[in-house]
Structure formats: C-alpha cells, structure tokens
Scaffold this motif. Structure first.
Motif, PDB file in Angstrom:
ATOM      1  N   ALA A   1     -14.254  24.152 -44.259  1.00 35.07           N
ATOM      2  CA  ALA A   1     -13.158  23.212 -44.529  1.00 35.07           C
ATOM      3  C   ALA A   1     -13.621  21.767 -44.340  1.00 35.07           C
ATOM      4  O   ALA A   1     -13.345  20.895 -45.168  1.00 35.07           O
ATOM      5  CB  ALA A   1     -11.975  23.511 -43.611  1.00 35.07           C
TER       6      ALA A   1
ATOM      7  N   ALA B   1     -13.606  25.179 -49.880  1.00 34.02           N
ATOM      8  CA  ALA B   1     -12.231  25.281 -49.386  1.00 34.02           C
ATOM      9  C   ALA B   1     -11.704  26.704 -49.568  1.00 34.02           C
ATOM     10  O   ALA B   1     -11.024  27.250 -48.688  1.00 34.02           O
ATOM     11  CB  ALA B   1     -11.338  24.274 -50.106  1.00 34.02           C
TER      12      ALA B   1
ATOM     13  N   SER C   1     -13.253  28.933 -46.998  1.00 32.23           N
ATOM     14  CA  SER C   1     -12.642  28.643 -45.699  1.00 32.23           C
ATOM     15  C   SER C   1     -11.281  29.310 -45.575  1.00 32.23           C
ATOM     16  O   SER C   1     -10.997  29.998 -44.579  1.00 32.23           O
ATOM     17  CB  SER C   1     -12.498  27.130 -45.532  1.00 32.23           C
TER      18      SER C   1
ATOM     19  N   ALA D   1      -6.222  24.263 -41.531  1.00 29.84           N
ATOM     20  CA  ALA D   1      -7.515  23.773 -42.035  1.00 29.84           C
ATOM     21  C   ALA D   1      -7.337  23.097 -43.395  1.00 29.84           C
ATOM     22  O   ALA D   1      -7.900  22.026 -43.655  1.00 29.84           O
ATOM     23  CB  ALA D   1      -8.517  24.921 -42.113  1.00 29.84           C
ATOM     24  N   MET D   2      -6.525  23.717 -44.261  1.00 29.34           N
ATOM     25  CA  MET D   2      -6.282  23.113 -45.583  1.00 29.34           C
ATOM     26  C   MET D   2      -5.543  21.778 -45.426  1.00 29.34           C
ATOM     27  O   MET D   2      -5.807  20.815 -46.142  1.00 29.34           O
ATOM     28  CB  MET D   2      -5.476  24.052 -46.484  1.00 29.34           C
TER      29      MET D   2
ATOM     30  N   ILE E   1      -7.956  19.061 -44.727  1.00 29.48           N
ATOM     31  CA  ILE E   1      -8.611  18.539 -45.940  1.00 29.48           C
ATOM     32  C   ILE E   1      -7.666  17.564 -46.660  1.00 29.48           C
ATOM     33  O   ILE E   1      -8.050  16.445 -47.016  1.00 29.48           O
ATOM     34  CB  ILE E   1      -9.000  19.690 -46.903  1.00 29.48           C
TER      35      ILE E   1
END
Ligand code: HEM
Ligand SMILES: CC(C)=CCC/C(C)=C/CC/C(C)=C/COP(=O)(O)OP(=O)(O)O
Length: 315
Positions: A63, A108, A111, A127-128, A131
């Motif tokens: 990520a 991504a 991840s 985690a997203m 980003i």
C-alpha cells in the motif's frame, strides 16, 4: 534531456526492476512498518500471530509503495526541478507515467487482497484510505497550496498504526488512536527539521513549505510546540490507558527528553543547519526506538519482570 531518451532505451532487466523499486521511495517504508508492528504487538498483548504479522506488513508495504508511486507520478514536474529528486525514475525518464500507474494499481490490488484474506476488511480499507489520503489530500490538495500541508497530510503516515491495530483486533479502540496521534504529532518536527535544510529547493519550485513562507524562527517555534505535545501524548499509553507499562514509560521519557533538548537547541539557533540535521536524524531514531520500546514492553516476559520489580520496590 539527452540523458532521458538514452536511458529509457538502454536499461537492462535489473535496471528496470531497480527503477520500479525506486518509485516506491523504499527508504521510508521500514519505519512505517515498525509503527505498524508496534501497534500489532500492543493490540495482541505481545503475542502476535506470525502469519498475520507477515501478511499485514506485506500488505502495508504494497500500500505504501502504491501511494508513493502515485505521488511520484503527480509530482514528476517539480521533482524534475529539484536537485534532490530529479534522478527519480519518472523525471529522469526511466519509467513512463502510464507504466508507473499500472504498477501502482497492481501494488494496491495485491495489498487489498492480502489484507482482506489474511487480516480483515477494516485493515484493508484503512490501507486503501491511506493511499487515497496521501495522494488526494496531501499530494493534490495541500502540498502545493498551504504551509499546513504536512500537518494534515501527515495523517497518512499515521494510518499504518491503525492498520496494525485493525489487523489484530478487527476494530479501532482508543489506544489505536493514541498511536495514530503519536505519529501524527511526530511528523511536523520530523519533516520541518529537514525542510529547514532544503528550504531553497522547495522555494525554487514554489512548494509553500513552512520555512519557505514563514521563515526559520516561526518554523522552529512550531517544531518546539509539536514536540511539547508529542511527549505527553506518548505517555497516554501508560496513563490513563494502561496498555503499556514501566519499561515503555522509561523509554518514552528518556527518548522524549532528548527530543525536547534537541528541539530547544534548534529553537534558540534556528538557522543552524547542523542542529536541524541532528533533529531530523534523531526524529527517525526516536520513532524506531519508541516503537521497539512498545514491542518489548508488551512481551509477557517484560510484564513479568516489571511486575516482580515493582512488588520488590513496594515491600
Ligand atoms: C507528510 C509527511 C512527511 C513528509 C512530507 C516527509 C518527508 C520526508 C522527506 C522529504 C525525506 C527525505 C527523503 C529523501 O531524501 O528523499 C524524509 C525522510 C524520511 N522519512 Fe519522512 N516525511 C513524512 C512522514 C514520514 C513518516 C510518517 C515516516 C515514517 C513513520 C517517515 C519516515 C522517514 C524516514 C525513515 C526517512 C529517512 C529516509 C532515508 O534514509 O533517506 N516520514 N521524509
Ligand atoms: C497505509 C498507507 C498506504 C499509508 C501511506 C503513508 C505514506 C506513504 C506516508 C509517506 C509520508 C511521506 C514520506 C511523505 C513524503 O512527502 P513528499 O511526497 O512531499 O516527499 P518528496 O518531497 O520526497 O517527494
């Protein structure tokens, strides 16, 4: 520019791999992982499932790599103009933006899959969101427009601590938010100390980093303030939250005192590059050792030893 077109066509396999690796700004990732790991250790009382640990740290790595790669695409114009960044893969022409974007999306996806399968949906979504926050809020909205860019944007760097907690518990309780706050409050001293040294580079490309706009004195004052809030915040884990104990308390106090000493020295000599450099380097060591202190403190053996010691003292 001549170098650009030549280098694009004459890279061997190893150099191509290396270029993509560099897109992820790999030197920052280990520290993000250390904060994630510290969070996992506290969340699971010193007994982390090794499979979950490896999966979460891998998911975090992918990520962060995706976030940094998209940041590299977005910032390729100013990166070309700054001495420190002009040799990065995009401004030097070794990788094309389109390929970098595909690479970032792949990272991504990996991840998200890793975290969803081996940890849980909450950690994957966090985690997203890291980003999205780093790219959308920090890089796009703030970096080129306000001196508070890294204060608000710094929240992205604090998300890995939340990812670690969520991976272990499936939820976010108060200690997780204190860990988040620790990284959040640490970021301004970390970055502004560095920005004091490379002020001219940012000035050249019009990025309104605080030392560029407000000057050295105002910056060192801000560094001092954030440091003063950071140190008591690190102690909240001991009191009132009671998720860390005596060992961590001592580590946090000793490391914090050194931080305060260095920030104080810089406050009174705000144009001293050596002093700024010293604080920047120390900020990295500080976060490493503080996180290590959290992990060691959470181990069952440490808890037993400190309980025994305290009983001895109380006698
Ligand atoms: C918005 C927030 C942040 C900004 C703007 C920032 C910026 C920077 C910059 C410009 C450098 C120099 C890198 C280079 O020479 O290319 C650096 C170094 C570093 N940063 Fe940060 N940083 C931020 C947050 C963080 C966070 C949250 C972490 C990890 C917890 C971190 C860890 C590091 C480390 C380990 C280095 C040293 C890398 C090396 O060895 O060169 N940074 N940071
Ligand atoms: C969970 C998750 C994916 C979190 C992502 C967090 C993340 C990537 C934080 C990085 C913070 C950082 C090093 C910013 C560099 O700023 P900059 O881009 O201004 O640096 P530069 O001047 O070197 O380009």
């Amino acid at each position: 520019m001549i170098e650009t077109s030549v280098s694009r066509h004459h890279q061997n396999f190893f150099q191509v791999i290396q270029s993509y690796y560099q897109l992820t700004k790999p030197r920052i990732i280990p520290l993000l992982l250390i904060t994630t790991a510290a969070s996992m250790w506290i969340a699971s009382n010193g007994k982390v499932d090794p499979v979950l640990l490896v999966a979460t740290l891998s998911g975090g790595t992918f990520a962060a790599g995706a976030a940094q790669t998209i940041n590299c695409i977005y910032d390729r114009d100013i990166d070309y103009d700054m001495e420190r960044t002009r040799h990065r893969p995009l401004p030097s022409g070794r990788v094309q933006s389109r390929d970098a974007l595909i690479f970032a999306l792949a990272l991504a996806t990996i991840s998200f899959t890793l975290l969803t399968v081996f940890a849980n949906l909450l950690s994957a979504l966090l985690a997203m969101s890291g980003i999205v926050f780093y790219v959308g809020i920090y890089t796009h909205l703030l970096k080129r427009h306000t001196t508070q860019n890294i204060v608000i944007g710094g929240a992205a760097g604090a998300i890995p601590a939340l990812v670690g907690w969520a991976a272990c518990t499936g939820s976010l309780s108060l200690p997780a938010w204190v860990l988040f706050a620790i990284v959040f409050l640490w970021t301004p001293p970390h970055f502004w100390a560095l920005a004091l040294m490379i002020r001219d580079d940012y000035a050249k490309v019009g990025v309104p980093m605080l030392p560029v706009v407000a000057g050295n004195t105002a910056t060192t004052r801000q560094i001092w303030l954030y440091t003063l809030i950071l140190i008591p915040t690190t102690l909240l884990l001991v009191y009132p939250l009671n998720v860390s104990g005596l060992f961590y308390a001592i580590v946090a106090l000793v490391l914090g005192s050194i931080f305060i000493k260095k920030a104080w020295a810089l406050l009174h000599d705000s144009s001293n590059q050596q002093q700024a450099r010293s604080l920047f380097l120390y900020s990295i060591l500080y976060m490493m050792l503080l996180s290590a202190g959290m992990m060691i403190d959470s181990l069952p053996i440490t808890q037993q030893v400190t309980t025994a010691l305290m009983a001895l003292v109380a006698q």
